[in-house]
Scaffold this motif. Structure first.
Motif, PDB file in Angstrom:
ATOM      1  N   GLN A   1      37.931 -18.496  29.489  1.00 42.53           N
ATOM      2  CA  GLN A   1      39.211 -17.937  29.076  1.00 42.53           C
ATOM      3  C   GLN A   1      40.313 -18.402  30.013  1.00 42.53           C
ATOM      4  O   GLN A   1      40.062 -18.833  31.147  1.00 42.53           O
ATOM      5  CB  GLN A   1      39.152 -16.407  29.094  1.00 42.53           C
ATOM      6  CG  GLN A   1      38.410 -15.792  27.920  1.00 42.53           C
ATOM      7  CD  GLN A   1      38.595 -14.286  27.883  1.00 42.53           C
ATOM      8  OE1 GLN A   1      38.064 -13.559  28.713  1.00 42.53           O
ATOM      9  NE2 GLN A   1      39.371 -13.804  26.927  1.00 42.53           N
TER      10      GLN A   1
ATOM     11  N   HIS B   1      43.358 -28.117  23.420  1.00 41.94           N
ATOM     12  CA  HIS B   1      41.992 -27.933  22.932  1.00 41.94           C
ATOM     13  C   HIS B   1      41.332 -26.710  23.563  1.00 41.94           C
ATOM     14  O   HIS B   1      40.107 -26.654  23.679  1.00 41.94           O
ATOM     15  CB  HIS B   1      41.160 -29.182  23.254  1.00 41.94           C
ATOM     16  CG  HIS B   1      41.790 -30.464  22.817  1.00 41.94           C
ATOM     17  ND1 HIS B   1      42.347 -31.371  23.703  1.00 41.94           N
ATOM     18  CD2 HIS B   1      41.997 -30.982  21.586  1.00 41.94           C
ATOM     19  CE1 HIS B   1      42.828 -32.400  23.041  1.00 41.94           C
ATOM     20  NE2 HIS B   1      42.643 -32.198  21.749  1.00 41.94           N
ATOM     21  N   ARG B   2      42.134 -25.738  23.962  1.00 45.85           N
ATOM     22  CA  ARG B   2      41.609 -24.619  24.751  1.00 45.85           C
ATOM     23  C   ARG B   2      40.591 -23.775  23.997  1.00 45.85           C
ATOM     24  O   ARG B   2      39.736 -23.142  24.617  1.00 45.85           O
ATOM     25  CB  ARG B   2      42.758 -23.742  25.259  1.00 45.85           C
ATOM     26  CG  ARG B   2      43.666 -23.179  24.188  1.00 45.85           C
ATOM     27  CD  ARG B   2      44.826 -22.414  24.827  1.00 45.85           C
ATOM     28  NE  ARG B   2      45.728 -21.862  23.840  1.00 45.85           N
ATOM     29  CZ  ARG B   2      46.795 -22.502  23.357  1.00 45.85           C
ATOM     30  NH1 ARG B   2      47.064 -23.730  23.778  1.00 45.85           N
ATOM     31  NH2 ARG B   2      47.566 -21.938  22.465  1.00 45.85           N
ATOM     32  N   SER B   3      40.664 -23.751  22.683  1.00 45.90           N
ATOM     33  CA  SER B   3      39.694 -22.951  21.929  1.00 45.90           C
ATOM     34  C   SER B   3      38.279 -23.509  22.030  1.00 45.90           C
ATOM     35  O   SER B   3      37.307 -22.808  21.728  1.00 45.90           O
ATOM     36  CB  SER B   3      40.114 -22.877  20.458  1.00 45.90           C
ATOM     37  OG  SER B   3      40.125 -24.166  19.865  1.00 45.90           O
ATOM     38  N   HIS B   4      38.143 -24.756  22.479  1.00 46.87           N
ATOM     39  CA  HIS B   4      36.829 -25.379  22.599  1.00 46.87           C
ATOM     40  C   HIS B   4      36.284 -25.337  24.026  1.00 46.87           C
ATOM     41  O   HIS B   4      35.204 -25.857  24.293  1.00 46.87           O
ATOM     42  CB  HIS B   4      36.892 -26.832  22.126  1.00 46.87           C
ATOM     43  CG  HIS B   4      37.320 -26.983  20.698  1.00 46.87           C
ATOM     44  ND1 HIS B   4      36.524 -26.622  19.638  1.00 46.87           N
ATOM     45  CD2 HIS B   4      38.493 -27.425  20.155  1.00 46.87           C
ATOM     46  CE1 HIS B   4      37.162 -26.853  18.500  1.00 46.87           C
ATOM     47  NE2 HIS B   4      38.350 -27.339  18.788  1.00 46.87           N
TER      48      HIS B   4
ATOM     49  N   TYR C   1      48.253 -14.097  26.101  1.00 46.74           N
ATOM     50  CA  TYR C   1      48.254 -15.503  26.521  1.00 46.74           C
ATOM     51  C   TYR C   1      49.671 -16.003  26.824  1.00 46.74           C
ATOM     52  O   TYR C   1      49.857 -16.871  27.680  1.00 46.74           O
ATOM     53  CB  TYR C   1      47.608 -16.367  25.434  1.00 46.74           C
ATOM     54  CG  TYR C   1      47.781 -17.842  25.662  1.00 46.74           C
ATOM     55  CD1 TYR C   1      47.135 -18.481  26.717  1.00 46.74           C
ATOM     56  CD2 TYR C   1      48.602 -18.602  24.832  1.00 46.74           C
ATOM     57  CE1 TYR C   1      47.307 -19.846  26.942  1.00 46.74           C
ATOM     58  CE2 TYR C   1      48.778 -19.957  25.052  1.00 46.74           C
ATOM     59  CZ  TYR C   1      48.123 -20.579  26.096  1.00 46.74           C
ATOM     60  OH  TYR C   1      48.304 -21.919  26.318  1.00 46.74           O
TER      61      TYR C   1
ATOM     62  N   GLU D   1      43.621 -14.775  21.654  1.00 45.39           N
ATOM     63  CA  GLU D   1      43.569 -15.395  22.974  1.00 45.39           C
ATOM     64  C   GLU D   1      43.934 -14.429  24.095  1.00 45.39           C
ATOM     65  O   GLU D   1      44.082 -14.841  25.243  1.00 45.39           O
ATOM     66  CB  GLU D   1      44.495 -16.602  23.030  1.00 45.39           C
ATOM     67  CG  GLU D   1      44.056 -17.755  22.150  1.00 45.39           C
ATOM     68  CD  GLU D   1      44.923 -18.980  22.334  1.00 45.39           C
ATOM     69  OE1 GLU D   1      44.484 -19.930  22.994  1.00 45.39           O
ATOM     70  OE2 GLU D   1      46.068 -18.979  21.816  1.00 45.39           O
TER      71      GLU D   1
ATOM     72  N   GLN E   1      31.714 -24.748  20.992  1.00 49.13           N
ATOM     73  CA  GLN E   1      32.203 -25.051  22.338  1.00 49.13           C
ATOM     74  C   GLN E   1      31.404 -26.231  22.908  1.00 49.13           C
ATOM     75  O   GLN E   1      30.413 -26.045  23.625  1.00 49.13           O
ATOM     76  CB  GLN E   1      32.078 -23.825  23.236  1.00 49.13           C
ATOM     77  CG  GLN E   1      33.008 -22.687  22.848  1.00 49.13           C
ATOM     78  CD  GLN E   1      32.911 -21.522  23.816  1.00 49.13           C
ATOM     79  OE1 GLN E   1      31.962 -21.392  24.581  1.00 49.13           O
ATOM     80  NE2 GLN E   1      33.913 -20.654  23.771  1.00 49.13           N
TER      81      GLN E   1
END
Length: 326
Positions: A164, A157-160, A292, A244, A74
């Motif tokens: 949440q 790029h939400r995983s980075h 999600y 997610e 992250q």
């Protein structure tokens, strides 16, 4: 009054009409609040440029990591640029509610400008609509622009990102929520200012109101979706499709579907825990979660609530100011 008054739009003979896009009352309101306009637009441009820059930097970092096979984790966790963007987005509701909304009507009532304006062939309703038009524009434009840019940065790029999708940092600053929130709090500030009729007290009350709303909104946000249940073998792994999801609660259950609290068999020793599990026939883990895929519908539901509140505040302000002596 002189025939040269700005509100009537009349000019002395022999003068050439200006080429302004706005004339009369809208131009007067814009000129009166030009400092606020410049500040809000400047803040919007600054935040927009920073978002574009930070997105570009993140893409470059991820491309470099793909070439080297390095895990970046992250990268925004301790990013100064990301923290500045989040701070600006988090501060916008206070800026617009306190310095635009609360100030809008209260200052004119306090210094007598409202009474002066409405004696110059301009009705109270016309004056108020012009003022509200400017305030709502100052709320809507930054909200739409910054929400669109932040969504453009976050979604692929939400995983980075360190937060949440259910957190206010993401949920309230993407999609339709940010512009709706800014409109709601600006309208609330205008209403408070119209009721209090004094600038500084109105700003203080609006600040406290905004802080309370933002604090309570976290509870409202999570109630906008319909939770789902998922049962899987005790000690097993959740499927990737739930990576997610937001976990609302967790239980353990037996083969008959009876649920027990997650700490039901949290005994002092492993032997005692195993005995408890066997006694109650516990074989499953159960989670209650928000998926999600519900984010978009939850955001539109939130925007609907906020816009309904905006309409109520606006209607009340129009009714109140139109009938109450200035």
């Amino acid at each position: 009054m002189s025939s040269t008054t700005t509100l009537t739009g009349q000019r002395p003979a022999g003068t050439t009409p200006g080429r302004r896009l706005l004339r009369g009352l809208p131009w007067l309101v814009l000129r009166q609040h030009r400092t606020a306009l410049i500040c809000v637009l400047g803040l919007t441009v600054l935040a927009a440029v920073l978002i574009v820059y930070e997105r570009h930097a993140l893409i470059q970092l991820l491309d470099s990591a793909d070439r080297t096979g390095k895990d970046v984790g992250q990268p925004l966790q301790n990013s100064r640029g990301y923290n500045v963007v989040v701070s600006v987005l988090g501060g916008l509701p206070f800026v617009l509610a306190v310095f635009i909304g609360a100030h809008l009507i209260a200052s004119d009532q306090e210094n007598g400008t409202a009474q002066l304006v409405t004696t110059q062939s301009v009705t109270r309703r016309q004056w108020l609509i012009a003022k509200l038009g400017l305030a709502f524009t100052l709320a809507l434009v930054p909200g739409v622009v910054l929400s669109g840019l932040f969504t453009w940065w976050w979604e692929p790029h939400r995983s980075h990102f360190p937060s949440q999708w259910t957190d206010g940092t993401i949920f309230d600053n993407t999609g339709p929520v940010l512009p709706a929130f800014l409109l709601f709090l600006t309208a609330a500030g205008v209403t408070i200012g119209a009721l209090v009729r004094r600038t500084l007290p109105a700003m203080v009350v609006t600040f406290l109101f905004t802080a309370v709303v933002l604090m309570l909104w976290g509870e409202v946000r999570l109630r906008l979706g319909s939770t789902q249940m998922f049962t899987y073998p005790m000690g097993g792994e959740l499927p990737a499709r739930l990576a997610e999801s937001y976990e609302v609660d967790r239980w353990v259950g037996n083969a008959d579907g009876e649920l027990f609290g997650w700490g039901m068999c949290a005994e002092a020793t492993e032997k005692a825990s195993d005995a408890c599990v066997k006694e109650h026939g516990i074989v499953n883990d159960v989670i209650e979660y928000l998926d999600y895929s519900q984010m978009a519908s939850m955001q539109w539901a939130a925007a609907g609530l906020l816009l309904a509140g905006t309409a109520l505040f606006t209607a009340f302000t129009l009714w109140r100011v139109s009938r109450r002596p200035l």
